[in-house]
Scaffold this motif. Structure first.
Motif, PDB file in Angstrom:
ATOM      1  N   LYS A  80       0.932  -1.173   0.115  1.00 41.22           N
ATOM      2  CA  LYS A  80       0.036   0.056   0.049  1.00 41.22           C
ATOM      3  C   LYS A  80       1.050   1.251  -0.134  1.00 41.22           C
ATOM      4  CE  LYS A  80      -4.195  -1.422   0.319  1.00 41.22           C
ATOM      5  NZ  LYS A  80      -4.768  -1.950  -1.028  1.00 41.22           N
ATOM      6  N   VAL A  81       2.004   1.030  -0.128  1.00 44.28           N
ATOM      7  CA  VAL A  81       3.114   2.307   0.110  1.00 44.28           C
ATOM      8  C   VAL A  81       4.284   1.934  -0.821  1.00 44.28           C
ATOM      9  CG1 VAL A  81       2.554   3.153   2.366  1.00 44.28           C
ATOM     10  CG2 VAL A  81       4.226   1.374   2.193  1.00 44.28           C
ATOM     11  N   MET A  82       4.653   3.085  -1.559  1.00 42.89           N
ATOM     12  CA  MET A  82       5.766   3.182  -2.111  1.00 42.89           C
ATOM     13  C   MET A  82       6.975   4.101  -1.815  1.00 42.89           C
ATOM     14  SD  MET A  82       4.372   2.003  -5.985  1.00 42.89           S
ATOM     15  CE  MET A  82       5.850   1.168  -6.764  1.00 42.89           C
ATOM     16  N   ALA A  83       8.229   4.252  -2.139  1.00 46.11           N
ATOM     17  CA  ALA A  83       9.098   5.052  -1.594  1.00 46.11           C
ATOM     18  C   ALA A  83       9.671   5.691  -3.059  1.00 46.11           C
ATOM     19  CB  ALA A  83      10.160   4.634  -0.650  1.00 46.11           C
ATOM     20  N   ALA A  84       9.742   6.859  -2.982  1.00 44.95           N
ATOM     21  CA  ALA A  84      10.404   7.732  -4.082  1.00 44.95           C
ATOM     22  C   ALA A  84      11.821   8.487  -3.877  1.00 44.95           C
ATOM     23  CB  ALA A  84       9.438   8.849  -4.688  1.00 44.95           C
ATOM     24  N   TYR A  85      12.655   8.470  -4.420  1.00 46.20           N
ATOM     25  CA  TYR A  85      13.929   8.889  -4.301  1.00 46.20           C
ATOM     26  C   TYR A  85      14.436  10.139  -5.366  1.00 46.20           C
ATOM     27  CZ  TYR A  85      13.887   4.953  -1.068  1.00 46.20           C
ATOM     28  OH  TYR A  85      13.438   3.926  -0.278  1.00 46.20           O
ATOM     29  N   LEU A  86      15.131  11.255  -4.928  1.00 44.60           N
ATOM     30  CA  LEU A  86      15.495  11.971  -5.655  1.00 44.60           C
ATOM     31  C   LEU A  86      16.594  12.844  -5.166  1.00 44.60           C
ATOM     32  CD1 LEU A  86      13.889  14.623  -4.919  1.00 44.60           C
ATOM     33  CD2 LEU A  86      12.126  13.664  -6.011  1.00 44.60           C
ATOM     34  N   GLU A  87      17.237  13.688  -6.128  1.00 44.86           N
ATOM     35  CA  GLU A  87      18.006  14.972  -5.610  1.00 44.86           C
ATOM     36  C   GLU A  87      17.562  16.428  -5.928  1.00 44.86           C
ATOM     37  OE1 GLU A  87      22.068  12.582  -6.856  1.00 44.86           O
ATOM     38  OE2 GLU A  87      22.163  14.831  -7.018  1.00 44.86           O
ATOM     39  N   ILE A  88      17.568  16.950  -4.945  1.00 42.65           N
ATOM     40  CA  ILE A  88      17.143  18.484  -4.994  1.00 42.65           C
ATOM     41  C   ILE A  88      18.178  19.334  -5.131  1.00 42.65           C
ATOM     42  CG2 ILE A  88      15.537  20.470  -4.192  1.00 42.65           C
ATOM     43  CD1 ILE A  88      14.039  18.197  -2.595  1.00 42.65           C
ATOM     44  N   GLU A  89      18.464  20.224  -6.179  1.00 41.78           N
ATOM     45  CA  GLU A  89      19.764  20.947  -6.128  1.00 41.78           C
ATOM     46  C   GLU A  89      19.178  22.396  -5.937  1.00 41.78           C
ATOM     47  OE1 GLU A  89      22.115  20.645  -9.404  1.00 41.78           O
ATOM     48  OE2 GLU A  89      22.523  18.449  -9.171  1.00 41.78           O
ATOM     49  N   ASN A  90      19.804  23.133  -5.064  1.00 42.02           N
ATOM     50  CA  ASN A  90      19.386  24.456  -5.038  1.00 42.02           C
ATOM     51  C   ASN A  90      20.563  25.268  -5.286  1.00 42.02           C
ATOM     52  OD1 ASN A  90      18.566  26.957  -4.188  1.00 42.02           O
ATOM     53  ND2 ASN A  90      18.500  26.659  -2.048  1.00 42.02           N
ATOM     54  N   GLU A  91      20.675  25.819  -6.603  1.00 41.20           N
ATOM     55  CA  GLU A  91      21.619  26.783  -6.996  1.00 41.20           C
ATOM     56  C   GLU A  91      21.425  28.205  -7.007  1.00 41.20           C
ATOM     57  OE1 GLU A  91      22.839  25.315 -10.839  1.00 41.20           O
ATOM     58  OE2 GLU A  91      23.648  23.441  -9.963  1.00 41.20           O
ATOM     59  N   THR A  92      20.272  28.667  -6.231  1.00 40.18           N
ATOM     60  CA  THR A  92      19.994  29.845  -5.808  1.00 40.18           C
ATOM     61  C   THR A  92      20.667  30.508  -4.676  1.00 40.18           C
ATOM     62  OG1 THR A  92      18.013  29.673  -4.365  1.00 40.18           O
ATOM     63  CG2 THR A  92      17.668  29.326  -6.763  1.00 40.18           C
ATOM     64  N   ARG A  93      20.593  31.737  -4.502  1.00 40.91           N
ATOM     65  CA  ARG A  93      21.407  32.173  -3.469  1.00 40.91           C
ATOM     66  C   ARG A  93      20.273  32.307  -2.245  1.00 40.91           C
ATOM     67  NH1 ARG A  93      23.279  34.971  -7.659  1.00 40.91           N
ATOM     68  NH2 ARG A  93      25.679  34.848  -7.863  1.00 40.91           N
ATOM     69  N   GLN A  94      19.376  31.634  -2.184  1.00 40.95           N
ATOM     70  CA  GLN A  94      18.445  31.649  -0.859  1.00 40.95           C
ATOM     71  C   GLN A  94      18.305  30.300  -0.448  1.00 40.95           C
ATOM     72  OE1 GLN A  94      16.313  33.744  -3.715  1.00 40.95           O
ATOM     73  NE2 GLN A  94      17.384  35.418  -2.828  1.00 40.95           N
ATOM     74  N   ASP A  95      17.920  30.148   0.834  1.00 38.15           N
ATOM     75  CA  ASP A  95      17.672  28.940   1.339  1.00 38.15           C
ATOM     76  C   ASP A  95      15.984  28.555   0.918  1.00 38.15           C
ATOM     77  OD1 ASP A  95      20.059  28.914   2.652  1.00 38.15           O
ATOM     78  OD2 ASP A  95      19.021  29.419   4.617  1.00 38.15           O
ATOM     79  N   ARG A  96      15.711  27.280   0.598  1.00 41.84           N
ATOM     80  CA  ARG A  96      14.426  26.836   0.134  1.00 41.84           C
ATOM     81  C   ARG A  96      13.974  25.671   0.715  1.00 41.84           C
ATOM     82  NH1 ARG A  96      13.591  30.664  -1.922  1.00 41.84           N
ATOM     83  NH2 ARG A  96      13.678  31.320  -3.862  1.00 41.84           N
ATOM     84  N   GLN A  97      12.572  25.583   1.002  1.00 42.58           N
ATOM     85  CA  GLN A  97      11.985  24.532   1.615  1.00 42.58           C
ATOM     86  C   GLN A  97      11.000  23.976   0.827  1.00 42.58           C
ATOM     87  OE1 GLN A  97      10.050  25.164   5.588  1.00 42.58           O
ATOM     88  NE2 GLN A  97      11.189  26.950   5.607  1.00 42.58           N
ATOM     89  N   ALA A  98      10.967  22.697   0.616  1.00 41.31           N
ATOM     90  CA  ALA A  98      10.040  21.996  -0.212  1.00 41.31           C
ATOM     91  C   ALA A  98       8.978  21.648   0.777  1.00 41.31           C
ATOM     92  CB  ALA A  98      10.555  20.473  -0.721  1.00 41.31           C
ATOM     93  N   ILE A  99       7.790  22.328   0.369  1.00 40.40           N
ATOM     94  CA  ILE A  99       6.554  22.253   1.334  1.00 40.40           C
ATOM     95  C   ILE A  99       5.400  21.367   1.073  1.00 40.40           C
ATOM     96  CG2 ILE A  99       7.107  24.361   2.513  1.00 40.40           C
ATOM     97  CD1 ILE A  99       4.795  25.438   0.509  1.00 40.40           C
ATOM     98  N   ARG A 100       5.479  20.804  -0.327  1.00 38.80           N
ATOM     99  CA  ARG A 100       4.380  19.844  -0.566  1.00 38.80           C
ATOM    100  C   ARG A 100       4.812  19.014  -1.504  1.00 38.80           C
ATOM    101  NH1 ARG A 100       0.004  22.846   1.304  1.00 38.80           N
ATOM    102  NH2 ARG A 100       1.019  24.581   0.281  1.00 38.80           N
ATOM    103  N   ILE A 101       4.233  17.950  -1.543  1.00 38.99           N
ATOM    104  CA  ILE A 101       4.491  16.860  -2.655  1.00 38.99           C
ATOM    105  C   ILE A 101       3.290  15.997  -2.917  1.00 38.99           C
ATOM    106  CG2 ILE A 101       5.358  15.302  -0.719  1.00 38.99           C
ATOM    107  CD1 ILE A 101       6.568  15.212  -4.526  1.00 38.99           C
ATOM    108  N   SER A 102       3.048  15.954  -4.255  1.00 41.21           N
ATOM    109  CA  SER A 102       2.166  14.955  -4.754  1.00 41.21           C
ATOM    110  C   SER A 102       2.161  14.249  -6.019  1.00 41.21           C
ATOM    111  CB  SER A 102       0.702  15.850  -5.037  1.00 41.21           C
ATOM    112  OG  SER A 102       1.005  16.755  -6.138  1.00 41.21           O
ATOM    113  N   CYS A 103       1.923  13.021  -6.026  1.00 41.14           N
ATOM    114  CA  CYS A 103       2.278  12.267  -7.337  1.00 41.14           C
ATOM    115  C   CYS A 103       0.800  11.434  -7.912  1.00 41.14           C
ATOM    116  CB  CYS A 103       3.107  11.187  -6.885  1.00 41.14           C
ATOM    117  SG  CYS A 103       4.738  11.684  -6.411  1.00 41.14           S
ATOM    118  N   ASP A 104       0.866  11.551  -9.268  1.00 43.95           N
ATOM    119  CA  ASP A 104      -0.544  11.166  -9.808  1.00 43.95           C
ATOM    120  C   ASP A 104      -0.473   9.729  -9.631  1.00 43.95           C
ATOM    121  OD1 ASP A 104      -0.655  13.756 -10.949  1.00 43.95           O
ATOM    122  OD2 ASP A 104       0.278  12.920 -12.760  1.00 43.95           O
ATOM    123  N   GLY A 105      -1.897   9.290  -9.284  1.00 42.91           N
ATOM    124  CA  GLY A 105      -1.920   7.514  -9.059  1.00 42.91           C
ATOM    125  C   GLY A 105      -1.769   7.253  -7.608  1.00 42.91           C
TER     126      GLY A 105
END
Ligand SMILES: [Cu+2]
Length: 156
Positions: A42-67
């Protein structure tokens, strides 16, 4: 002879220059994949890399995947030899750094797949950041063992 510019200096300059050109406000998601799970799962796990090449700190705040009914940021934590998962409200990606989501660490937990997703399958996901940016990406389902081989290969 006096005027011959060392080739390596030119190359260094070109490299630096292209780096600065790329550094303008770039937030990227790379190498996104989902670990294949048994059909009953009933669950699966997704993996990836987030690259922040900007000059500001960023936060990922929401995630959704089709299906999938729902998706969350998680972190696997080892406590006294017992692995447990913690729900993370957001993921922090400081300016000029990258965050790797990988087995045994940060990951995206995908709940209740609408259909079976075997290796080779793909879906579309959206990740939203604190500045209002949304990045759309397409993780591919891979056999976890094959993916391990791949990451092993990268260390050589
Ligand atoms: Cu999890």
């Amino acid at each position: 002879m006096m005027f011959s510019t060392p080739r390596y200096l030119l190359m260094m300059f070109a490299t630096l220059f292209s780096h600065y050109a790329l550094a303008d406000d770039k937030l990227e998601i790379e190498d996104a994949w989902i670990a294949e799970a048994p059909p009953v799962s009933k669950v699966m796990a997704a993996y990836l890399e987030i690259e922040n090449e900007t000059r500001q700190d960023r936060q990922a705040i929401r995630i959704s995947c089709d299906g999938f009914e729902r998706a969350e940021f998680h972190r696997t934590i080892d406590r006294d030899g017992m692995a447990s998962m913690e729900h993370q409200k957001s993921l922090q990606i400081p300016a000029g750094s990258e965050l790797e989501l990988k087995p045994g660490g940060y990951h995206i937990m995908l709940f209740n797949p609408a259909r079976r997703m075997p290796a080779g399958d793909k879906t579309g996901c959206s990740m939203e950041f604190d500045d209002g940016t949304t990045i759309r990406f397409e993780p591919e389902v891979r056999k976890a063992a094959a993916a391990e081989d791949h990451s092993h290969h990268d260390h050589h």
